[in-house]
Design an enzyme around this catalytic site. Structure first.
Site, mmCIF file in Angstrom:
data_model
loop_
_atom_site.group_PDB
_atom_site.id
_atom_site.type_symbol
_atom_site.label_atom_id
_atom_site.label_comp_id
_atom_site.label_asym_id
_atom_site.label_seq_id
_atom_site.Cartn_x
_atom_site.Cartn_y
_atom_site.Cartn_z
ATOM 1 N N CYS A 248 0.828 -1.203 0.000
ATOM 2 C CA CYS A 248 0.000 0.000 0.000
ATOM 3 C C CYS A 248 0.868 1.261 0.000
ATOM 4 C CB CYS A 248 -0.990 -0.046 1.157
ATOM 5 S SG CYS A 248 -2.414 1.049 0.899
ATOM 6 N N HIS A 332 -3.900 -5.077 -0.159
ATOM 7 C CA HIS A 332 -3.542 -5.678 1.130
ATOM 8 C C HIS A 332 -3.597 -7.198 1.071
ATOM 9 C CE1 HIS A 332 -3.186 -2.193 3.847
ATOM 10 N NE2 HIS A 332 -3.938 -1.612 2.929
ATOM 11 N N GLU A 334 -2.698 -9.218 3.352
ATOM 12 C CA GLU A 334 -3.079 -9.793 4.644
ATOM 13 C C GLU A 334 -4.585 -9.901 4.791
ATOM 14 O OE1 GLU A 334 -3.549 -5.479 5.315
ATOM 15 O OE2 GLU A 334 -2.091 -6.736 4.259
#
Length: 362
Positions: A248, A332, A334
């Site tokens: 990001c 992202h 994750e």
């Protein structure tokens, strides 16, 4: 109690106050995720912003201590169509109204979030003031057009750690260069047998290399990457000395370190449903995103390649250095909140780290 959101162009949206009975100002943005409101509230990338959720019912599964992306909410304010007052979930330890009250976050419900989102899409992200009670709307309109939100060089220092700390794990030593990291990034690295040292945003390259890392992850964070020139300088010094992965804001900082350019998007990408195409495989991933800036593709140097693009608007979503062990993604991996399609990127980073260790005999 009645509440108002006043935008800098003078547009007023009316709702019912909940959460902390106060006021706030900030950049007004929208997120299209259907779930994950607690992760959104606590994501440091939202520091200084008033977040509008497009999904109509928010709070139905309550809040708990396990889904935090940072120790407290980072948003300036919160706007929803309907806030659920009676959550039902076995993990819930409280409701969203009390959670916002305890953390002094003003919020509105009953707002026409569809109309508000269409307004922001049509006219772009803008500043706004959220206020409740008996207020002077003319005064708020004047203030909304002139009062700057928390932005620029103040954002990252507000969300990074002050001193380095280490979380024990496996024998891989990873430095997490922290510009406002989400906890789930750290959880993923530790899950992959990494000992993680979290370094503040103001760290120099010498500070990071002194930890003898096998790899460095440059984290997400809030604001304009050009407001963090010290981070760009540090990353530039790290190039070629250690494997790097950017996420990001970390992706944008890495691009700037490669002497590329970034620019502000009209209303950003925020949600758990953004389609991204891997240009190497042709595969399309559904991704979780939260950013207001993007890398200018034509500004990338010859030794950097675009690896992923956003299928909604064609913006750069990933890049890789052609010679060095360096790559980054705008979204992202994750995946909290959001889908799990891109978790493979952490495994790619670990493979890159292990290959570098083998070459160096470490």
């Amino acid at each position: 109690m009645q509440g108002f959101l006043v935008l800098e162009d003078g547009t007023v949206f009316t709702g019912e106050a909940f959460g902390h009975p106060g006021s706030c100002h900030g950049e007004v943005v929208f997120n299209t995720s259907m779930t994950g409101y607690q992760e959104i509230l606590t994501d440091p990338s939202y520091c200084g912003q008033i977040v509008v959720l497009t999904y109509p019912l928010i709070g139905n599964y309550g809040v708990n201590a396990e889904d935090l992306e940072s120790p407290r909410p980072q948003v300036a304010g919160f706007i929803v169509h309907e806030a659920c007052s009676r959550p039902s979930n076995w993990r819930a330890t409280g409701d969203i109204d009390r959670y916002l009250k305890e953390n002094h976050i003003p919020a509105l419900q009953g707002v026409d979030t569809r109309a508000l989102t269409r307004h922001l899409r049509r006219h772009g992200t803008m500043r706004g003031i959220l206020a409740v009670g008996d207020v002077d709307l003319d005064e708020l309109k004047s203030r909304a057009a002139t009062e700057p939100p928390l932005s620029g060089p103040r954002l990252v220092p507000a969300v990074t750690n002050k001193e380095p700390f280490t979380l024990a794990g496996g024998d891989r030593r990873i430095v997490l260069y922290n510009f406002g990291v989400k906890e789930n990034i750290i959880r993923w690295l530790r899950r992959l047998d990494c000992t993680v040292t979290v370094m503040p945003a103001g760290s120099r390259a010498a500070d990071i290399l002194a930890a003898r890392p096998h790899g460095v992850v440059v984290s997400n964070g809030p604001g304009d990457p050009k407001d963090v020139p010290y981070g760009v300088a540090t990353i530039r010094e790290l190039l070629g000395k250690v494997p790097l992965m950017g996420i990001c804001l970390g992706h944008q900082l890495l691009a700037l370190a490669l002497r590329a350019d970034t620019y502000k998007l009209p209303f950003g990408h925020r949600g758990g449903n953004h389609p991204v195409k891997d240009l190497n495989t042709g595969r399309v991933y559904i991704t979780s995103q939260n950013h207001g800036y993007a890398v200018r593709a034509e500004s990338l140097p010859e030794d950097a390649a675009v690896t992923h693009i956003n299928l909604n608007d064609g913006t750069v979503e990933g890049l890789r250095h052609r010679q060095l062990p360096v790559f980054s993604v705008q979204y992202h991996p994750e995946s909290s909140p959001g889908p799990t399609d891109s978790e493979y990127l952490f495994y790619e980073f670990i493979e890159m780290v292990d290959a570098a260790r083998e070459r160096e005999g470490d």
